[in-house]
Design a protein around this motif. Structure first.
Motif, PDB file in Angstrom:
ATOM      1  N   ARG A  92       0.849  -1.194   0.000  1.00 16.58           N
ATOM      2  CA  ARG A  92       0.000   0.000   0.000  1.00 16.58           C
ATOM      3  C   ARG A  92       0.886   1.246   0.000  1.00 16.58           C
ATOM      4  O   ARG A  92       1.817   1.355   0.814  1.00 16.58           O
ATOM      5  N   ASP A  95      -0.554   5.977  -3.596  1.00 19.32           N
ATOM      6  CA  ASP A  95      -1.273   5.783  -4.870  1.00 19.32           C
ATOM      7  C   ASP A  95      -2.363   4.723  -4.762  1.00 19.32           C
ATOM      8  O   ASP A  95      -3.245   4.644  -5.611  1.00 19.32           O
ATOM      9  N   GLY A  96      -2.289   3.864  -3.755  1.00 20.62           N
ATOM     10  CA  GLY A  96      -3.278   2.800  -3.601  1.00 20.62           C
ATOM     11  C   GLY A  96      -2.620   1.461  -3.301  1.00 20.62           C
ATOM     12  O   GLY A  96      -1.520   1.397  -2.746  1.00 20.62           O
ATOM     13  N   SER A 173      -1.432   4.799 -12.186  1.00 16.08           N
ATOM     14  CA  SER A 173      -2.706   4.208 -12.619  1.00 16.08           C
ATOM     15  C   SER A 173      -2.714   2.684 -12.439  1.00 16.08           C
ATOM     16  O   SER A 173      -3.774   2.054 -12.488  1.00 16.08           O
ATOM     17  N   THR A 176      -4.445   0.167  -7.384  1.00 13.29           N
ATOM     18  CA  THR A 176      -5.891   0.186  -7.157  1.00 13.29           C
ATOM     19  C   THR A 176      -6.200   1.245  -6.106  1.00 13.29           C
ATOM     20  O   THR A 176      -5.728   1.163  -4.962  1.00 13.29           O
ATOM     21  N   LYS A 177      -6.975   2.234  -6.516  1.00 11.64           N
ATOM     22  CA  LYS A 177      -7.295   3.348  -5.592  1.00 11.64           C
ATOM     23  C   LYS A 177      -8.185   2.854  -4.459  1.00 11.64           C
ATOM     24  O   LYS A 177      -9.128   2.089  -4.686  1.00 11.64           O
TER      25      LYS A 177
END
Ligand code: FES
Length: 178
Positions: A92, A95-96, A173, A176-177
């Motif tokens: 984590r 960014d996610g 990107s 995973t947000k």
């Protein structure tokens, strides 16, 4: 003149005595039975094998969806969770989340997380990756591969270890947000 006994009129003729078997089965009957048995076994095997081919196989472990043993609220920024059954690290960052396949993209060694260095450090030829999987040193030509995941409303995280993506460079990107 010999005394020949005749069967009474209308009586059935005695059955012909079978040749070759004391059980009353002729060689021809025996061959026919074994031929049918062989054909039956052949088609039975084919049908069984063919049916098994179309029967859905329940996959577990690597190659299938493998859950993270912690929920989202138990994983803080900077954490790395090792999931051996899925051969990945759940990381984590700001960014996610990322599920990083632990196989080194150089020659395939398993890359351990070094908690003191806060890096993935391959013991084989010295490739080093950061927490997002980006290669930062050594012969690795690109970042670690990553897997798709789903985060449930209840905070459960399911990583699909059958869907692995390669990349030439890390991009936010890919995370995973959450
Ligand atoms: S296999 Fe990891 S650096 Fe070579």
């Amino acid at each position: 003149m010999a005394d020949v006994k005749k069967a009474p009129a209308g009586a059935a003729a005695p059955p012909a005595s079978p040749v070759g078997s004391p059980d009353g089965i002729t060689r021809r009957q025996m061959l026919r039975s074994s031929m049918f048995a062989t054909i039956g076994a052949f088609f039975g095997t084919m049908a069984g094998g063919g049916g098994a081919m179309f029967w859905p196989i329940k996959l577990t472990g690597f190659g299938a969806p493998v859950p993270v043993p912690k929920k989202l609220n138990e994983i803080q920024v900077g954490d790395v969770v090792t999931v051996r059954a899925g051969k990945y690290y759940l990381t984590r960052t700001d960014d996610g989340l990322m599920a990083l396949y632990w196989k080194c993209v150089h020659l395939g060694c398993t890359v351990p997380w070094n908690d003191a260095q806060k890096k993935f450090m391959c013991p084989c030829h010295g490739s080093v990756y950061n927490i997002s999987g980006q290669n930062v040193a050594g012969p690795a030509p690109r970042p670690l591969d990553y897997m798709e995941m789903e985060v449930g409303k209840d905070g459960t995280i399911l990583v699909n270890t059958g869907k692995i993506h390669t990349r030439s460079v890390y991009d936010p990107s890919q995370a995973t947000k959450v």
